[in-house]
Design a protein around this motif. Structure first.
Motif, PDB file in Angstrom:
ATOM      1  N   MET A  94       0.833  -1.202   0.000  1.00  0.00           N
ATOM      2  CA  MET A  94       0.000   0.000   0.000  1.00  0.00           C
ATOM      3  C   MET A  94       0.870   1.255   0.000  1.00  0.00           C
ATOM      4  O   MET A  94       0.635   2.191  -0.764  1.00  0.00           O
ATOM      5  CB  MET A  94      -0.915   0.021   1.213  1.00  0.00           C
ATOM      6  N   ARG A  97       2.759   1.988  -3.358  1.00  0.00           N
ATOM      7  CA  ARG A  97       1.986   2.486  -4.489  1.00  0.00           C
ATOM      8  C   ARG A  97       1.229   3.774  -4.162  1.00  0.00           C
ATOM      9  O   ARG A  97       1.092   4.653  -4.996  1.00  0.00           O
ATOM     10  CB  ARG A  97       1.013   1.428  -4.987  1.00  0.00           C
ATOM     11  N   TRP A  98       0.704   3.868  -2.946  1.00  0.00           N
ATOM     12  CA  TRP A  98      -0.202   4.983  -2.648  1.00  0.00           C
ATOM     13  C   TRP A  98       0.381   6.015  -1.682  1.00  0.00           C
ATOM     14  O   TRP A  98      -0.274   7.022  -1.410  1.00  0.00           O
ATOM     15  CB  TRP A  98      -1.509   4.456  -2.046  1.00  0.00           C
ATOM     16  N   TRP A 396     -11.056  -4.518   0.868  1.00  0.00           N
ATOM     17  CA  TRP A 396     -10.228  -3.454   0.304  1.00  0.00           C
ATOM     18  C   TRP A 396      -9.407  -2.752   1.372  1.00  0.00           C
ATOM     19  O   TRP A 396      -9.936  -2.383   2.405  1.00  0.00           O
ATOM     20  CB  TRP A 396     -11.115  -2.404  -0.390  1.00  0.00           C
ATOM     21  N   ASN A 401      -9.730  -0.161  -4.985  1.00  0.00           N
ATOM     22  CA  ASN A 401      -8.489   0.028  -5.732  1.00  0.00           C
ATOM     23  C   ASN A 401      -7.387  -0.947  -5.350  1.00  0.00           C
ATOM     24  O   ASN A 401      -6.544  -1.270  -6.172  1.00  0.00           O
ATOM     25  CB  ASN A 401      -7.981   1.454  -5.562  1.00  0.00           C
ATOM     26  N   MET A 402      -7.339  -1.372  -4.112  1.00  0.00           N
ATOM     27  CA  MET A 402      -6.305  -2.327  -3.715  1.00  0.00           C
ATOM     28  C   MET A 402      -6.833  -3.197  -2.593  1.00  0.00           C
ATOM     29  O   MET A 402      -7.387  -2.691  -1.614  1.00  0.00           O
ATOM     30  CB  MET A 402      -5.039  -1.605  -3.262  1.00  0.00           C
ATOM     31  N   ARG A 403      -6.663  -4.507  -2.777  1.00  0.00           N
ATOM     32  CA  ARG A 403      -7.110  -5.415  -1.733  1.00  0.00           C
ATOM     33  C   ARG A 403      -6.069  -5.506  -0.636  1.00  0.00           C
ATOM     34  O   ARG A 403      -4.876  -5.331  -0.890  1.00  0.00           O
ATOM     35  CB  ARG A 403      -7.320  -6.821  -2.313  1.00  0.00           C
ATOM     36  N   GLU A 406      -3.208  -7.664  -1.481  1.00  0.00           N
ATOM     37  CA  GLU A 406      -2.165  -7.168  -2.389  1.00  0.00           C
ATOM     38  C   GLU A 406      -1.159  -6.287  -1.653  1.00  0.00           C
ATOM     39  O   GLU A 406      -0.064  -6.043  -2.149  1.00  0.00           O
ATOM     40  CB  GLU A 406      -2.787  -6.317  -3.499  1.00  0.00           C
ATOM     41  N   ALA A 407      -1.564  -5.766  -0.522  1.00  0.00           N
ATOM     42  CA  ALA A 407      -0.719  -4.792   0.171  1.00  0.00           C
ATOM     43  C   ALA A 407       0.220  -5.448   1.164  1.00  0.00           C
ATOM     44  O   ALA A 407       1.201  -4.857   1.596  1.00  0.00           O
ATOM     45  CB  ALA A 407      -1.599  -3.777   0.903  1.00  0.00           C
TER      46      ALA A 407
END
Lengths: 490, 346
Positions: A94, A97-98, A396, A401-403, A406-407
């Motif tokens: 997370m 990317r964010w 999420w 946008n991101m699970r 995934e983070a």
């Protein structure tokens, strides 16, 4: 902690320990937040009252609360630092990317926090030597700094709920970052005010609860009455405000995160004339067992009309929404929070009625029993509210946008479990000690008040401020609220 | 451009943490080595008394460092926290134990309690800077790449271990220099000498470790070594060495004035030298500042937030230190709390 049972079948093995650790550390930290955000304000109100009226009891209370504030703030600093480490240790995906899209809120928070640390240090250590007015005025910016810190954190969290302020490029990476939009997201306003008022109300009830217990035990002196009245009145005034804000934020969730709303209200299929369930359990086939069913009510609450269409969980694919267990958790915590809020509103009403009709505090022990419980209950409500917003967002981490999966970090699950175990041990130690210290401070103060301690001579008894030449240097060895003279160390 | 500016801001924040937080860790180091309850009573009392008003502020710098990292350089943040998982996790745990140990020791009354919290505080003061230094060493030696997974190799290597030891020695020297100044402030000449001797010892350790580090990095972290021995990096290495000599000289003079400034100069210029040596990389030879930087907008806003905050925070911190060093800050005591208001209790 609460999400422990909620692993997705195809989730990486790191997910469960990472989630559990984050949930545990946040749930612990959040206990300290109300005191961190609102206790300075309550203390300053008492302090100002004491200075204005020349009331030594009020000043004594303010001093003691500032000692509690110091220990609480110190523990809050360390548990908060752990959380910033955990962003990297547990959710590098997370942050990588964010981080640049939503991190700016934390930037504001960090500086606000710095300011708060400086101001608390000055306030805490300024009691003895600074002139009275200067000391009070230097403390005044504290609540503002606390509000600014909360601004940063809530900006980040509301962004995770309703992310915007970016566009995605071909590779799915955020570009064209618009910081203004990323900070002031649709959920920011509702979340922020709901949070700030929750902190005020909780800190008020927790502080008042301590004195309510004392009053139940027969200590009805001015010290206890004042210590109860000021924080309780503040909390009671804000309780109805919180009720309105809570209602408003639920409707905002309904409009901006309909799937989360469906989880909070366990609505399975999109429909009109949706019934409201108080508690109850959602099953994977969409049926609901247990709970109290009130026909039509959910539609009415969401849109003031039985014809209001409420989006159901099945409106999105199973992988994009909370599981039935997660929905049930969000639903229960939501209902508990609303239930506690309603109870507190009744308590505030009780207090207000007695005050308006008789101009005095209620006398019945039942009122003080309820007031004592109100502190614990409001902390429980804060925890529940936080669980609702975090579990209701699943799966999420950045909504749609991101699970979470995934983070999560790629570090082996075994290491994560080991660290988690270590963190639990450390936190039990730290929080246990924190509680023990508070209880010991209370006992010591009570003994002092009972006339045990030797009274220092004038001029100390006359004025709380000014140089303290009469205190021997040896009596102030170690800083903090109340360190022992060195003689007590064998 | 803005990325370079923010990289400098990040470096300065790290330097500030190394100095402010380092002084705190150093105090913990001397708390640990002060000896038994009786022998260590006076130094410990001084440590408690001197640190209390400022230690929280000193440690908030770490949060800035992390925030600037993830907002300004998210890719860098992700890589560092992935590769340096274990040392950073241990540093985080150390931070909790240290803060809690120090905060809880103050109100603890019984010797057993004070001993327990004191030991927790002191041991954590030793381990936390070591692991943070080790993580920095891993970055300096270029071991934090996109492919690096959390493994011992990333931080159990000569450069990391030396950086860790160097961090501990630097914090110890800072702590001792500041404590000797505090001893003068609180009119404790004996403790002044006590901490001056320790400061000199710690500075000797810093110097020896620094020389060894230069030799080891030659093979183990060639890019950083090159930066440290050429150009701007070299300038700051020289400044650091001169500051070390100045600190030693000031510590051997009777007044001891300015020794704190010189000691801060040692650590700050060493950190800046390291940062400049890594140019133009965040992680030598695998991630440049430009590659690791976040969106321009975010960096600009981070810059604005930093500026606004500087306007607010710098005067506040300066005021705090001024009040502190002028003896305006003194803690509440039992006597204060007992003083008034007790009369109207039932």
């Amino acid at each position: 902690m609460h999400t422990a049972a909620l692993v997705l079948a195809d989730a990486p093995a790191q997910l469960l320990p990472a989630r559990s650790m984050m949930a545990f550390t946040l749930a612990s930290h959040i206990i300290l937040v109300p005191l961190g955000v609102a206790l300075p304000l309550i203390t300053l109100i008492m302090h100002g009252y004491g200075l204005r009226r020349g009331d030594p009891t009020a000043l004594l209370l303010a001093r003691r609360w500032s000692a509690v504030m110091a220990v609480q703030f110190a523990i809050g600093v360390v548990t908060g630092t752990v959380l910033s480490f955990e962003f990297g240790l547990l959710w590098p995906g997370m942050m990588g990317r964010w981080g640049d899209v939503f991190g700016i809120g934390f930037g504001v928070e960090a500086w606000a926090f710095f300011l708060e640390a400086v101001l608390i240090a000055i306030y805490l250590y300024g009691w003895r030597r600074l002139p009275a007015r200067t000391h009070f005025l230097l403390g005044l910016p504290l609540p503002a700094a606390a509000l600014l810190g909360a601004f940063g954190i809530l900006a980040a969290n509301s962004w995770m709920n309703t992310p915007r302020g970016f566009t995605l490029d071909q590779a799915g990476n955020p570009v064209d970052v618009d910081i203004w939009k990323a900070v002031f997201t649709p959920m920011f306003g509702p979340q922020y005010w709901h949070f700030v008022v929750a902190m005020l109300v909780t800190a008020g009830y927790v502080t008042a609860g301590v004195y309510a217990v004392g009053m139940l035990r027969g200590r009805r002196d001015r010290y206890h009455r004042l210590g109860f009245t000021v924080p309780f009145t503040l909390a009671a005034v804000f309780t109805p405000v919180q009720f309105m804000l809570g209602d408003s934020i639920a409707r905002q969730v309904f409009q901006k995160q309909p799937v989360k709303f469906a989880a909070m209200e366990i609505v399975w299929k999109t429909d009109t004339h949706v019934p409201e369930y108080l508690f109850g359990r959602l099953h994977p086939d969409g049926s609901i067992s247990g709970g109290i069913r009130i026909p039509q009510l959910d539609s009415v609450l969401a849109g003031f009309h039985t014809d209001t269409e409420v989006t159901g969980l099945t409106s999105v694919p199973a992988g994009d929404r909370p599981t039935p267990t997660q929905a049930t958790i969000a639903h229960w915590t939501f209902d508990i929070m609303v239930g506690i809020g309603s109870g507190l509103a009744l308590l505030a009403l009780w207090y207000a009625l007695i005050w308006l009709r008789r101009r005095r505090l209620p006398r019945t022990p039942w009122f003080y029993r309820c007031a004592a419980v109100a502190g614990v209950a409001s902390v429980a409500a804060v925890e529940c509210g936080w669980i609702t917003t975090e579990v209701g967002r699943q799966p999420w981490i950045v909504y749609q946008n991101m699970r979470v999966a995934e983070a999560v970090t790629s570090t082996r699950a075994g290491s994560l479990w080991t660290t988690f175990a270590l963190v639990v041990v450390v936190y039990v130690f730290v929080f246990g000690s924190f509680l023990a210290v508070l209880l010991r401070m209370r006992t010591r103060w009570r003994l002092d008040d009972a006339g045990g301690g030797p009274r220092p001579p004038a001029p100390e008894t006359d004025t709380p401020y000014g140089p303290r030449s009469t205190v021997p240097a040896d009596a102030t060895p170690a800083g903090g609220g109340s360190a022992p003279p060195t003689g007590s160390r064998p | 451009m803005i990325a370079d500016v923010m990289a400098v801001v990040l470096l300065l924040a790290i330097a500030a943490y190394a100095c402010a937080g380092g002084t705190d860790y150093g105090a913990g180091f001397w708390d640990l080595t002060a000896g038994g309850a009786e022998r260590g009573r006076r130094p410990r009392r001084l440590i408690d008394h001197a640190m209390a008003p400022v230690w929280e502020v000193n440690n908030v710098w770490l949060i800035f460092v992390l925030v600037i990292m993830w907002t300004g350089f998210p890719v860098f943040f992700q890589r560092v926290f992935t590769a340096m998982w274990l040392p950073l996790a241990l540093a985080a745990v150390g931070t909790v134990l240290r803060g809690a140990g120090f905060a809880l020791r103050k109100p603890a009354r019984r010797l057993a309690g004070r001993r327990l919290y004191g030991a927790v505080f002191a041991v954590a003061s030793l381990l936390t800077p070591f692991f943070l230094g080790a993580a920095a060493g891993g970055v300096a030696s270029g071991r934090v790449t996109a492919a690096t997974r959390a493994s011992t190799d990333a931080w159990a290597n000569p450069t990391s271990v030396l950086f860790g030891l160097l961090a501990v020695a630097a914090t110890a020297s800072l702590g001792a220099v500041f404590l000797s100044a505090d001893a003068r402030r609180f009119a404790e000449p004996q403790l002044d000498g006590y901490f001056r001797r320790r400061a000199l010892g710690a500075l000797a350790a810093v110097a020896v470790l620094a020389v060894i580090t230069l030799f080891v990095t030659h093979g183990d972290a060639p890019h950083t070594w090159h930066g440290l021995t050429h150009g701007a990096g070299l300038v700051f290495v020289v400044v650091s060495a001169l500051a070390t000599a100045a600190t030693v000289w000031l510590l051997t003079r009777p007044s001891g004035a300015w020794s704190r400034v010189a000691a801060v100069g040692v650590v700050a210029s060493a950190v800046i030298a390291w940062g400049l040596a890594q140019r133009p990389y965040l992680v030598p030879t695998s991630l440049t500042v430009a590659e690791g930087a976040g969106a321009d907008t975010s960096l600009r806003w981070l810059g604005i937030v930093t500026l606004v905050a500087l306007v607010l925070v710098v005067p506040a911190v300066a005021f705090l230190y001024w009040l502190d060093t002028h003896g305006e800050l003194e803690s509440l005591t039992d006597a204060d709390l007992r003083r008034s208001g007790a009369g109207d209790q039932g």
